[in-house]
Enzyme design. Structure first.
Site, short mmCIF file in Angstrom:
data_model
loop_
_atom_site.label_atom_id
_atom_site.label_comp_id
_atom_site.label_asym_id
_atom_site.label_seq_id
_atom_site.Cartn_x
_atom_site.Cartn_y
_atom_site.Cartn_z
CD GLU A 72 -6.30 -2.25 -0.02
OE1 GLU A 72 -5.74 -1.57 0.88
OE2 GLU A 72 -7.26 -3.00 0.20
NE ARG A 83 -2.55 6.78 6.14
CZ ARG A 83 -2.91 5.64 5.55
NH1 ARG A 83 -3.11 4.57 6.27
NH2 ARG A 83 -3.08 5.59 4.25
O1 PRP Z 1 1.69 -1.66 0.93
P1 PRP Z 1 1.06 -0.64 0.03
O2 PRP Z 1 0.02 -1.24 -0.86
O3 PRP Z 1 2.04 0.15 -0.73
O4 PRP Z 1 0.22 0.33 0.95
C1 PRP Z 1 0.68 0.87 2.16
C2 PRP Z 1 0.82 2.35 2.08
O5 PRP Z 1 -0.46 2.94 1.79
C3 PRP Z 1 -0.70 3.99 2.71
O6 PRP Z 1 -0.17 5.20 2.27
P2 PRP Z 1 -0.88 6.22 1.28
O7 PRP Z 1 -0.16 6.19 -0.02
O8 PRP Z 1 -2.35 5.98 1.26
O9 PRP Z 1 -0.51 7.63 1.89
P3 PRP Z 1 -0.77 8.48 3.21
O10 PRP Z 1 0.12 7.90 4.28
O11 PRP Z 1 -0.32 9.81 2.76
O12 PRP Z 1 -2.23 8.40 3.59
C4 PRP Z 1 0.02 3.54 3.96
O13 PRP Z 1 0.29 4.62 4.82
C5 PRP Z 1 1.27 2.92 3.41
O14 PRP Z 1 2.30 3.86 3.18
N1 ADE Z 2 -6.78 -0.65 3.58
C1 ADE Z 2 -5.88 0.26 3.95
N2 ADE Z 2 -6.06 0.98 5.08
C2 ADE Z 2 -5.16 1.91 5.45
N3 ADE Z 2 -4.05 2.16 4.77
C3 ADE Z 2 -3.83 1.47 3.65
N4 ADE Z 2 -2.80 1.51 2.76
C4 ADE Z 2 -3.08 0.62 1.79
N5 ADE Z 2 -4.23 -0.01 2.02
C5 ADE Z 2 -4.72 0.50 3.19
#
Ligand code: PRP
Ligand code: ADE
Length: 178
Positions: free
Chosen positions: A103, A66
């Site tokens: 998370e 994202r």
């Molecule tokens: O601060 P944190 O606890 O590290 O979480 C934040 C990250 O989690 C999500 O990514 P995700 O790994 O879910 O990947 P995506 O973007 O591919 O959905 C979001 O896009 C951030 O990169």
């Molecule tokens: N609650 C949440 N929603 C969307 N992106 C996330 N990345 C980590 N935690 C998230």
């Protein structure tokens, strides 16, 4: 304290929906796809995420997946290059690698060792700052490649997860907070 003015704050609130129990029970997922689908919101968000860093960025690092969506228009706004930080095993050339907790689970990310010239001023961009694990890993990758982190710009910060505490020394700019 969110960094966006009130009008943009309203656009952002309208464009992010809560999806309970995704991707696992107990997590409230912040879904930004409605915001991305609205051209006025997408443009305003990219401009606001870039504005504080105008004139002092050589490269924008985007975090898969994202983060890529927002980092590319932010890079264009700043006249900077785009550098991908990808999940492990996706980048073809020599990489630096960092592992971290999320998370909801764990992950490993990589960046090409030659992604930018040593000494480059680098802005890290993502959609959500949650526990800060992803952001911390990205900052480490930038440092290992010889870059200077000028800031970490995110659309939304989940304040209750205290991600900023893992990003000491990094200027975090969040348009909104939940
Ligand atoms: O601060 P944190 O606890 O590290 O979480 C934040 C990250 O989690 C999500 O990514 P995700 O790994 O879910 O990947 P995506 O973007 O591919 O959905 C979001 O896009 C951030 O990169
Ligand atoms: N609650 C949440 N929603 C969307 N992106 C996330 N990345 C980590 N935690 C998230």
């Amino acid at each position: 304290m969110p960094d966006a003015p009130a009008d943009l704050q309203r656009l952002i609130e309208a464009g992010i929906r809560d999806v309970p129990d995704f991707p696992e029970p107990g997590v409230v997922f912040k879904d930004i796809t409605p915001l991305l689908a609205d051209p006025a919101s997408l443009k305003a968000v990219a401009e606001a995420m870039a504005a504080p860093f105008d004139g002092r960025v050589d490269a924008v690092v985007g975090l898969e997946a994202r983060g890529f969506i927002l980092a590319a228009p932010v890079a264009l706004e700043l006249g900077a290059g785009f550098v991908p930080v990808r999940k492990a095993g996706k980048l073809p050339a020599k990489t630096y690698r960092e592992s971290y907790d999320l998370e909801y689970g764990t992950a490993t990310v990589e960046m090409h060792v030659d992604a930018f010239a040593p000494g480059s001023r680098v802005l890290v961009v993502d959609d959500v700052l949650a526990t800060g694990g992803t952001g911390r890993a990205a900052v480490e990758l930038v440092h290992r490649a010889g870059g200077t982190v000028v800031g970490f710009s995110v659309l939304m910060e989940l304040g209750f997860l205290k991600g900023r505490d893992r990003l000491t020394g990094v200027g975090v700019h969040a348009l909104t907070e939940a």
